[in-house]
Write an enzyme that holds these catalytic residues in place. Structure first.
Site, PDB file in Angstrom:
ATOM      1  N   ASP A  32     -35.659  80.971 -74.613  1.00 28.23           N
ATOM      2  CA  ASP A  32     -35.696  79.634 -74.267  1.00 28.23           C
ATOM      3  C   ASP A  32     -34.331  79.425 -73.635  1.00 28.23           C
ATOM      4  OD1 ASP A  32     -36.578  76.832 -74.066  1.00 28.23           O
ATOM      5  OD2 ASP A  32     -34.773  76.553 -75.732  1.00 28.23           O
ATOM      6  N   LEU A  33     -34.346  78.238 -72.726  1.00 22.42           N
ATOM      7  CA  LEU A  33     -32.848  78.093 -71.904  1.00 22.42           C
ATOM      8  C   LEU A  33     -31.971  77.186 -72.639  1.00 22.42           C
ATOM      9  CD1 LEU A  33     -31.367  78.954 -69.252  1.00 22.42           C
ATOM     10  CD2 LEU A  33     -32.571  77.149 -68.259  1.00 22.42           C
ATOM     11  N   ASP A  34     -32.562  75.925 -72.577  1.00 25.23           N
ATOM     12  CA  ASP A  34     -31.872  74.761 -72.966  1.00 25.23           C
ATOM     13  C   ASP A  34     -31.760  74.917 -74.758  1.00 25.23           C
ATOM     14  OD1 ASP A  34     -30.157  72.601 -73.564  1.00 25.23           O
ATOM     15  OD2 ASP A  34     -32.330  71.139 -73.425  1.00 25.23           O
TER      16      ASP A  34
ATOM     17  N   GLU B 241     -35.738  80.319 -79.840  1.00 20.66           N
ATOM     18  CA  GLU B 241     -36.056  78.961 -79.543  1.00 20.66           C
ATOM     19  C   GLU B 241     -35.265  78.129 -80.186  1.00 20.66           C
ATOM     20  OE1 GLU B 241     -37.242  76.134 -78.305  1.00 20.66           O
ATOM     21  OE2 GLU B 241     -38.642  76.991 -76.644  1.00 20.66           O
ATOM     22  N   ASP B 242     -34.805  76.984 -79.599  1.00 25.72           N
ATOM     23  CA  ASP B 242     -34.068  75.849 -80.480  1.00 25.72           C
ATOM     24  C   ASP B 242     -35.044  74.522 -80.911  1.00 25.72           C
ATOM     25  OD1 ASP B 242     -34.093  74.870 -77.597  1.00 25.72           O
ATOM     26  OD2 ASP B 242     -32.509  73.291 -78.462  1.00 25.72           O
TER      27      ASP B 242
ATOM     28  N   THR C 258     -27.770  72.571 -71.996  1.00 24.70           N
ATOM     29  CA  THR C 258     -28.093  71.269 -70.930  1.00 24.70           C
ATOM     30  C   THR C 258     -28.358  70.332 -71.319  1.00 24.70           C
ATOM     31  OG1 THR C 258     -30.235  72.738 -70.584  1.00 24.70           O
ATOM     32  CG2 THR C 258     -28.294  72.840 -68.827  1.00 24.70           C
TER      33      THR C 258
ATOM     34  N   LYS D 253     -35.825  67.599 -76.827  1.00 30.35           N
ATOM     35  CA  LYS D 253     -35.695  68.947 -76.519  1.00 30.35           C
ATOM     36  C   LYS D 253     -36.835  69.925 -76.465  1.00 30.35           C
ATOM     37  CE  LYS D 253     -30.965  69.171 -78.274  1.00 30.35           C
ATOM     38  NZ  LYS D 253     -29.925  69.406 -79.285  1.00 30.35           N
TER      39      LYS D 253
ATOM     40  N   SER E  60     -38.895  78.813 -70.526  1.00 26.22           N
ATOM     41  CA  SER E  60     -38.366  77.364 -70.569  1.00 26.22           C
ATOM     42  C   SER E  60     -39.251  76.342 -69.932  1.00 26.22           C
ATOM     43  CB  SER E  60     -37.052  77.563 -69.672  1.00 26.22           C
ATOM     44  OG  SER E  60     -36.602  76.350 -69.472  1.00 26.22           O
ATOM     45  N   ALA E  61     -39.243  75.109 -70.447  1.00 29.82           N
ATOM     46  CA  ALA E  61     -39.936  74.111 -69.726  1.00 29.82           C
ATOM     47  C   ALA E  61     -39.127  73.603 -68.745  1.00 29.82           C
ATOM     48  CB  ALA E  61     -40.045  73.130 -70.956  1.00 29.82           C
TER      49      ALA E  61
ATOM     50  N   LYS F 212     -44.763  73.228 -74.117  1.00 27.89           N
ATOM     51  CA  LYS F 212     -44.739  73.474 -75.632  1.00 27.89           C
ATOM     52  C   LYS F 212     -45.246  72.288 -76.579  1.00 27.89           C
ATOM     53  CE  LYS F 212     -40.777  76.235 -73.976  1.00 27.89           C
ATOM     54  NZ  LYS F 212     -39.261  76.606 -74.176  1.00 27.89           N
TER      55      LYS F 212
HETATM   56  P1  B16 Z   1     -36.479  69.855 -66.436  1.00 27.41           P
HETATM   57  P2  B16 Z   1     -36.024  74.425 -72.564  1.00 27.41           P
HETATM   58  C1  B16 Z   1     -36.355  71.795 -71.374  1.00 27.41           C
HETATM   59  O1  B16 Z   1     -35.667  73.175 -71.608  1.00 27.41           O
HETATM   60  C2  B16 Z   1     -35.369  71.016 -72.105  1.00 27.41           C
HETATM   61  O2  B16 Z   1     -35.104  71.256 -73.508  1.00 27.41           O
HETATM   62  C3  B16 Z   1     -35.981  69.580 -72.154  1.00 27.41           C
HETATM   63  O3  B16 Z   1     -35.183  68.717 -72.494  1.00 27.41           O
HETATM   64  C4  B16 Z   1     -36.538  69.207 -70.604  1.00 27.41           C
HETATM   65  O4  B16 Z   1     -36.846  67.999 -70.457  1.00 27.41           O
HETATM   66  C5  B16 Z   1     -37.247  70.297 -70.072  1.00 27.41           C
HETATM   67  O5  B16 Z   1     -36.598  71.464 -70.132  1.00 27.41           O
HETATM   68  C6  B16 Z   1     -37.554  70.084 -68.756  1.00 27.41           C
HETATM   69  O6  B16 Z   1     -36.505  70.181 -67.731  1.00 27.41           O
HETATM   70  O7  B16 Z   1     -36.318  68.351 -66.215  1.00 27.41           O
HETATM   71  O8  B16 Z   1     -35.189  70.541 -65.648  1.00 27.41           O
HETATM   72  O9  B16 Z   1     -37.604  70.374 -65.648  1.00 27.41           O
HETATM   73  O10 B16 Z   1     -35.405  73.997 -73.877  1.00 27.41           O
HETATM   74  O11 B16 Z   1     -37.684  74.769 -72.568  1.00 27.41           O
HETATM   75  O12 B16 Z   1     -35.383  75.394 -71.572  1.00 27.41           O
HETATM   76 MG    MG Z   2     -34.808  74.436 -75.818  1.00 30.08          MG
END
Ligand code: B16
Ligand code: MG
Length: 230
Positions: free
Chosen positions: A18-20, A179-180, A26, A54, A124-125, A155
């Site tokens: 996962d990224l964030d 994953e966090d 982020t 998140k 990542s989302a 997710k």
């Molecule tokens: P964006 P992850 C997610 O990243 C974030 O945790 C979540 O807070 C955010 O809304 C989502 O990405 C979408 O991000 O607005 O940049 O498309 O944890 O899945 O890496």
């Molecule tokens: Mg995350």
């Protein structure tokens, strides 16, 4: 417990990150940008509320925030609001550099990269995932990147992780997901993958293994611990 070929050293395997919250933090920038948006609409929310965002997609995050503010808008206005938030968010992202990579992540990526039977994916989302990996200089480690623009279901749906596995030609049961977010752990388990939670046992207790971060471990150690649960 999952039925696994994980003991078979010849099989193709993958780590899907996962990224964030796993590679970079982020969430703090999402918080500032969403909060600026909420404030411009006349309400506020806390950092504790932000925890609930998140791993949640951009539009689902907006819907939750509007619910907290007791507001609702047409789809057209909601789209404009997500654009406004993202433009603000990007001003923070564009200043990111490698100093923001979370502890020991580069070491872990290097250790996995050295293993000839392992691929490295991102699940990542975030629709900004590629940009963020480029900003912090990590894009070169990844064999396949799934970002928020490539999935219909966010997710805890397993779509993103399954897409990463199939694009890397790896069986789901041979994938380790880092994953966090509780929803992300749920998605990894739904994909029948190994789930390593990065955070607290309290939030991520359903994962096969939970670590507060990568700082006190090696990839070998993680693999050994996972083999013990097969
Ligand atoms: P964006 P992850 C997610 O990243 C974030 O945790 C979540 O807070 C955010 O809304 C989502 O990405 C979408 O991000 O607005 O940049 O498309 O944890 O899945 O890496
Ligand atoms: Mg995350």
């Amino acid at each position: 417990m999952i039925d696994s070929n994980f003991n078979n050293k010849e099989m193709n395997k993958a780590c899907i990150f996962d990224l964030d919250g796993v590679i970079v933090d982020t969430a703090k920038y999402h918080f500032v940008a969403w909060r600026n948006l909420a404030n411009s609409l006349g309400f506020d929310f806390t950092e504790k509320d932000n925890e609930k965002l998140k791993g949640v997609s951009r539009i689902d995050s907006l819907n939750l925030i509007l619910e907290w503010g007791g507001m609702n808008f047409s789809d057209k206005i909601k789209t404009d609001l997500t654009v406004q938030k993202n433009e603000d968010y990007l001003t923070y992202i564009q200043k990111m550099n490698e100093s923001e990579i979370l502890p020991n992540v580069v070491e872990i990526l290097k250790q996995v990269k050295k293993k000839s039977n392992y691929k490295i994916g991102l699940g990542s989302a975030s629709k900004n995932a590629k940009l963020i990996l480029e900003q912090v200089g990590l894009i070169k480690y990844f064999d396949f990147i799934v970002d928020g623009s490539m999935v219909t279901n966010g997710k805890p749906h397993p779509e993103g992780f399954l897409l990463a596995a199939s694009e890397m030609d790896v069986l789901p049961e041979n994938c380790i997901v880092f994953e966090d977010a509780p929803k992300g752990v749920e998605a990894a388990l739904a994909a029948k993958m190994f789930a390593v939670g990065i955070g607290s046992e309290e939030d991520l207790g359903d994962a096969h293994l939970v670590m507060s971060d990568f700082s006190k471990t090696t990839f070998e150690e993680i693999e050994e611990k996972l083999l013990a649960v097969v």
